[in-house]
Design an enzyme around this catalytic site. Structure first.
Site, PDB file in Angstrom:
ATOM      1  N   HIS A  46      14.040 -75.018   8.908  1.00  0.00           N
ATOM      2  CA  HIS A  46      15.472 -74.137   8.860  1.00  0.00           C
ATOM      3  C   HIS A  46      15.301 -72.916  10.320  1.00  0.00           C
ATOM      4  CE1 HIS A  46      18.614 -70.876   7.797  1.00  0.00           C
ATOM      5  NE2 HIS A  46      17.661 -70.512   8.473  1.00  0.00           N
ATOM      6  N   HIS A  69      26.540 -71.009   6.310  1.00  0.00           N
ATOM      7  CA  HIS A  69      26.030 -70.601   5.324  1.00  0.00           C
ATOM      8  C   HIS A  69      26.108 -71.565   4.215  1.00  0.00           C
ATOM      9  CE1 HIS A  69      23.641 -66.544   3.529  1.00  0.00           C
ATOM     10  NE2 HIS A  69      22.924 -67.676   4.961  1.00  0.00           N
TER      11      HIS A  69
END
Lengths: 287, 1011
Positions: free
Chosen positions: B257, B328
């Site tokens: 990430h 998200h």
């Protein structure tokens, strides 16, 4: 004299920038003032000629839109607000600002001029149960003494709310508002003739976006100085903000650009701006 | 003494009033669950835990909790016991409250109101909220447990049911106040890494560290270095092993990430189609960064690319604009509402954290979901797509609307495979002055050693621990609830107002967002500027006591920025924060000793060399193999009813009107939106791009658009990327963007592309990524369109083994750019009878992976979707054409333009009729290159095409300007309400606009009945 405007902000108010801008565009000197500056005494409303409570989501609309900010004002700013109103200075509340003024009790207010901070009406969840951004058509009551809307007949502007349904406990309360000319503006069917759209019978969704009693979009207090409405007239300060602006026979020559120095909009001024100009002119002539 | 007081509030049912909250639930039950009930009533409850006397609280119910005009409030009693308002007992009640420790925004707001009335109340006071629904006329067959399940998310909420018997006996179950039990602070633990490789992997997996063996070994080796050992010993840290704080910090910082390891990997690429074998040393550096840096040498407006929280370009003489988009996905799968809300408010903070702070002025939202009418089986732990849609939409709506940021553009894409992982892309555009009042350029951070680092905004809690590493893993049934949290837009709005004032006062030397990885990432990244920092975790304010050091360091609790000031400015900054009621804490100072040094009070709990922390992660070595997929070719049937095809296409979720959802976003706060999401006299035609004029009184504009076409990856992910970029550009051209000043953002969402036991086709998926990147470079160079920011999310899979669901490789291309004057723009709605309709660009026989191919294949009248997928030929020439078209719009010659995408010309023309409430008669003859048949012309999705409407007086001029770029006169806007499409002498389509409208608007309206 250049009227000074206090545009409140903080705690989730979010139309403060454009509300300041529209007052500046009509010749006022507007300033964003944090609610806490008034609460803690670093600033005083008496410095200003006009107060605006802009739209937004103060405190996230939790416990009902405008209630928590209304409460803060009702308890912490009571004397300052009272003095402001008694001095005959105009106040406008737009969308969440309208909700705040209703919940502080400034709108519709008592029949006597002095504010008593008793809530008499409310704005509640739209019948649809949804927050929506959609354009509506408003007519203005020619018999109202509201100083903000003098000379206005009809404008298009957006509503952007989930709790805009105006209600009062009894229909006699509404009768009294009507008799006093306090019902300033209503949602109307755009197919009607300008100035003839006012009606009490409920209009269907989405002409009336929320199911408001008697299609009420905005009201004033008994003096006509305090005005609140759910739709956003500042959102049509210029014609290029109208959803139909590509359909108008717009002036094709690019030389009608607003003068960047003077910030005048010329032919492109939107129909909502007059509301703010009215208050500024009122202050210039009366205060 | 603290005690709990119960307050309930329910709507009064006077004339003209209804219980709207209850009614929404009633309609939703009918729509989603096919359960029809006669009435649903709602009661909001507050549990106040405070030292204020109960009777005193109950006496003020109308001043705090209840609006006496429209509601009735009850102190200490249940509303259901009020026989006036509830004169019949309901058949069922369901009460829903948050679990302990979950953000309760109404509760915090109520607490604020409580303190207004009771300023002397204990600061430890808390308010928890709940809602009770009372149901009337529940059918006998209704499974009440299932109903309760559909009304709450057990990951973050709890529900209790009052049965029919309990209701009849008036023994309603009461939801109780609960608090998270305090945890005990644990001193940092030493983690022994002198263990076998298998144990290293186990340690990583069980600790949710998401580190591979080589990375674990690199960490192991670090602690064997004698220099490291002696430095650690001097600080009182375990010399030969990491503390848990250090290991967690490395895991966050080195996560996929945060570090984008796949995009940074060395890839051995093999193309079985061409025989090519090559090695790519970082896709990002090669295909994204290099082209942009090359372009940066040629223009003066690319101010800041790649290294900050968003990419910044110079805009008008005084301002810059910036943009960032994020996904998200994993949190939105687990809790659609909270996950999506933290997505939008999170990307807003990226803008606030750009340079010395930018103001978010517009949001974009692009979602990919499973079909809302999906009937098949759902894997464990996954929500039905309609519920994901409702939740994600509500989260983004709340986050955007309450922050006062208009949502101006977006898309919703549907595909069965997004059931496994929904994609939730949130983008934000920011505006900043080019120079601050003190003369500093606002896009450059100016931190110095000795500057004081503040944590600003919300407090740190146990929520949001492991978000970064969790999103670097596939979703499974065991995915942790701590990775989910709910945003608090009002706290963030206060933070935003305050930060921008601090910027203008010149108080900020450095700022960044606290997102993934929490303080470890935010301070860690900023410490790179000065080459060091010293953090004191004991100074970090907590939501609940007892968090351990590593938890404080990596928690991703929301609404926080990390911001630095010079020591001289620190007090002025604190005073400003106090005015805005924003909590700020001095948690660190910048140093220049090369160390990321973390203490808890006097005790050192972590020390990592800055260089090792940021550059120590070993480069991944991966391999990719491309073999062209060969789906069964799409062969259109010989005979077809094109009227029906048009209606069916309009009703497909990918094409159908999204108005009922989009209208719930505020798209014009800030009074700047000149082209809104819906256009035309009834505001129901689709807009192509957004156009805003963010400086009040000025007509200078910013264009914002998007392109996304996951379907094309079924044939070639390279084509998917080309089409996405071209779609974003086409959309922007439709409103008249300055094509010489536009910038893009690439947001890749991929299924796991690393070959392994659980991903046997990893090499192919990685080859798709290689092709996607190569095409991105090619198109962006040709369009002179720099990518200034981007992001990737690489583990979009659900489950393992046979039931694994992988998303189709997807890239969202977001575009923003300059517009000289918003008054001169175009919209898709047909304007006037007699308007001439032209096709700009030519159609080709490209029906592969088209909407019509999927439609007819699903209906059984075609065998597959394969074939020629739309490709971008000669993009340099297309750019010239776009420039000429955009210029004609800017010059006021064209006011009607609409991009051709899903469903091709037929659908675009229908949408223009719907928006304009006008009929049209057009002829397809001559609109395609040689060899393009009726299907290709009418339904094909060839790139580079735009339908334009021209008034007679401008026709000659427009033709003169555009005829070199493929311009075909197709027909006219008519005076009736029919859309007529002919092909030479044959009438192919003839439908009334009201029928088109009905088909287009029905599918995604999930209101569940009249409102």
């Amino acid at each position: 004299m250049q009227p000074k405007v206090a545009v409140l902000y903080g705690f989730g108010i979010n139309c403060d920038h454009e509300t300041k801008a529209v007052f500046d565009l009509v010749g006022a000197e507007a300033e964003r003032v944090h609610v806490n500056h008034l609460v803690n005494g670093t600033r005083d409303l008496s410095e200003f000629h006009i107060m605006a409570v802009p739209g937004g989501f103060s405190f996230g609309d939790h416990l009902g839109s405008g209630r928590l900010l209304g409460n803060r004002m009702r308890f912490a700013l009571r004397d300052m607000l009272s003095a402001f109103v008694k001095a005959g200075k105009p106040i406008i509340g737009i969308c969440n600002g309208f909700q705040v003024l209703v919940k502080t009790g400034l709108l519709p207010g008592p029949e006597a001029a002095d504010p008593d901070f008793i809530q008499r009406a409310s704005l509640t969840l739209n019948n649809s149960g949804k927050y929506e951004d959609r354009w509506v058509t408003l007519d203005f009551n020619p018999n109202s003494n509201c100083i903000w809307t003098k000379g206005l007949e009809r404008i298009d502007c957006p509503v952007r709310h989930g709790e805009g349904k105006f209600v009062m406990p009894n229909s006699t309360d509404l009768d009294r508002l009507a008799a006093n000319g306090q019902i300033v503006t209503k949602y109307v069917d755009p197919e009607t003739e300008e100035g003839e759209g006012f009606q009490d019978e409920l209009l269907p969704f989405p002409i009336s976006p929320n199911g408001s009693a008697r299609n009420i979009a905005g009201i004033c207090d008994s003096t006509g100085l305090v005005f609140g409405l759910m739709p956003h007239p500042e959102a049509i300060y210029a014609k290029w903000l109208h959803p139909d602006h590509t359909r108008f026979t717009a002036p094709d020559a690019p030389d009608c650009a607003p003068d960047p120095e003077e910030r005048l909009l010329g032919d492109w001024e939107g129909e909502g701006l007059q509301i703010f100009r009215n208050a500024v002119e009122y202050v210039k002539s009366n205060l | 003494m603290m005690q709990v007081s119960r307050i309930e509030v329910t709507p009064r049912l006077m004339e003209g009033m209804k219980d709207v909250r209850g009614d929404v639930i009633r309609r939703q039950m009918a729509q989603d669950l096919s359960i029809e009930v006669t009435d649903v009533r709602s009661i909001v409850g507050y549990l106040v835990n405070s030292d204020v006397n109960q009777d005193d609280i109950y006496a003020r119910v109308d001043d705090i909790f209840c609006d006496p005009i429209i509601e009735k409030g009850y102190g200490g009693n249940l509303a259901l016991n009020d026989e006036q308002l509830f004169n019949e007992s309901p058949d069922l009640t369901i009460s829903i409250a948050f679990k302990a420790g979950v953000t309760d925004n109404p509760g915090s707001a109520a607490l604020d109101g409580f303190f207004t009335i009771f300023p002397q109340a204990s600061k430890e006071s808390k308010v928890a909220t709940y809602i009770t629904y009372a149901f009337y006329g529940i059918p006998e067959t209704c499974d009440t447990n299932n109903l309760a399940k559909s009304l709450h998310n057990s990951l973050i909420q709890r529900a209790i049911i009052g049965t029919k018997e309990q209701c009849l006996a008036k023994e309603y179950p009461e939801i109780e106040f609960i608090q998270k039990p305090p945890t005990e602070y644990k001193s940092p633990a030493r983690v022994d890494l002198e263990i076998s490789d298998e144990e290293l992997i186990k340690l990583s997996e069980e600790g949710l560290l998401a580190l591979n063996l080589e990375e674990m070994q690199t960490i192991q080796a670090h602690y064997r270095n004698p220099e490291v050992r002696s430095a650690r010993e001097a600080l009182g840290l375990p010399p030969d092993a990491p503390t848990d704080v250090e290991l967690e910090c490395l895991a966050q910082t080195w996560s996929e990430h945060c570090k984008h390891k796949i995009f940074a990997a060395k890839i051995s690429h093999k193309d079985l189609e061409t025989g090519e074998e090559s090695v790519i040393d970082s896709l990002f550096k090669t295909h994204i960064m290099k082209p942009t840096l090359d372009m940066q040498k040629e223009v003066d407006w690319l101010l800041s690319v790649f290294h900050d929280n968003s990419g910044v370009i110079a805009w008008d003489d005084e301002h810059s604009i910036c943009m960032k988009a994020e996904t998200h996905n994993s949190p939105s799968a687990l809790d659609p509402y909270g996950g999506a809300m933290t997505g939008i408010v999170g990307v807003n903070r990226d803008i606030l954290g750009t340079g010395l702070g930018a103001r978010p002025i517009a949001n974009t939202d692009v979602f990919c979901f499973g079909p809302p009418d999906y009937q098949g089986d759902l894997p464990e732990n996954l929500f039905h797509p309609s519920r994901v849609l409702r939740g994600v939409h509500a989260g983004v709506r709340t986050g955007g609307n309450e922050s006062g940021i208009p949502t101006v553009n977006g898309a919703i894409v549907f595909d069965d495979r997004f059931i496994g992982k929904p994609l939730v892309y949130c983008g934000t555009v920011g505006l900043m002055p080019q120079n601050l009042p003190d003369g500093r350029p606002s896009h450059v951070k100016t931190p110095k050693a000795g500057d004081i680092v503040f944590m600003v905004g919300g407090r740190v809690g146990a929520d949001g621990i492991h978000g970064a590493t969790f999103s670097s893993l596939e979703l499974t049934e065991e995915s942790p609830s701590s990775a989910v949290q709910i945003g608090d837009p009002i706290t963030q709005k206060k933070l935003l107002d305050m930060t921008l004032e601090a910027r203008d006062m010149g108080l900020i030397s450095c700022i960044t967002d606290n997102g993934a990885g929490g303080l470890s990432s935010s301070i860690g990244e900023m410490a790179e500027y000065t080459n060091g920092c010293e953090i004191d975790l004991a100074k970090v304010p907590l939501k609940q006591e007892g968090l351990s050091s590593w938890e404080i360091l990596v928690s991703e609790s929301q609404e926080r920025m990390t911001l630095a000031t010079t020591p001289e400015d620190a007090e002025a900054f604190e005073a400003l924060a106090a005015l805005h009621e924003v909590e700020v804490s001095r948690v660190a100072i910048f140093t220049d000793d090369g160390r990321f040094h973390v203490k808890y009070g006097e005790e050192s709990v972590a020390m990592l060399p800055i260089e090792f922390l940021h550059d120590g992660v070993p480069q991944l070595q991966l391999s990719s193999v491309w073999a062209k997929p060969t789906p069964v070719a799409f062969n259109p049937p010989n005979k077809a009813d094109h009227n029906q095809i048009l209606l069916d296409l309009l009703a497909r979720p990918n094409i159908a009107s999204k108005e009922s959802w989009v209208r719930q976003y505020d798209h014009e706060v800030i009074a700047q939106t000149a082209v809104k999401p819906f256009v035309g006299p009834e505001r129901d035609g689709p807009a192509d791009a957004a156009l805003i004029a963010p400086i009040h009184g000025s007509t200078r504009g910013v264009v914002i658009s998007n392109g996304i076409v996951p379907r094309y990856s079924d044939i070639d992910a390279g084509a998917m990327v080309e089409a996405s970029v071209d779609e974003a550009v086409r959309n922007a051209v439709c409103v008249g963007i300055d094509v010489d000043k536009m910038a893009g953002l690439d947001n890749f969402c991929w299924p796991d592309p690393i070959q392994s036991e659980k991903t046997p086709d990893g090499e192919f998926k990685l080859a798709q990524l290689v092709r996607a990147n190569r095409q991105l470079e090619e198109v962006c160079r040709a369009y002179r369109l720099p990518c200034v920011s981007g992001k990737d999310s690489m583990k979009n899979d659900y489950g393992k083994g046979a039931d694994k669901i992988s998303i189709p490789p997807t890239m969202l291309f977001s575009l923003f750019g300059d517009h000289p004057d918003v008054r001169f723009t175009a919209t898709s709605d047909l304007k006037r009878e007699g308007e001439r309709l032209y096709l700009f660009g030519l159609s080709e026989q490209e029906l592969g992976a088209s909407e019509v191919a999927y439609l007819l294949t699903e209906q059984g009248s075609a065998n597959g979707i394969g074939g020629n997928v739309p490709r971008l030929t000669n993009p340099e020439y297309r750019l010239e054409g776009y420039r000429a078209l955009s210029k004609s719009i800017q010059d006021g010659l064209i006011r009607t333009a609409h991009d051709l995408s899903e469903g091709g010309l037929g659908v675009a023309m229908a949408e223009m009729c719907i928006g304009g409430k006008r009929g049209a008669r057009i002829d397809l003859d001559g609109t395609g290159i040689e060899g393009t048949d009726l299907w290709g012309q009418l339904w094909g999705e060839s790139l580079g095409r735009i339908l334009i409407g021209v008034e007679a007086q401008h026709e000659a001029e427009v033709v003169d300007r555009l005829e070199d770029y493929g311009l075909t006169l197709m027909g006219l806007v008519t005076s009736n309400s029919q859309l007529v499409i002919e092909d030479g002498f044959d009438e192919i389509v003839n439908i009334d606009i009201t029928d088109l409208e009905k088909a287009w608007k029905g599918t995604l309206n999930l209101d569940g009945g009249e409102i």
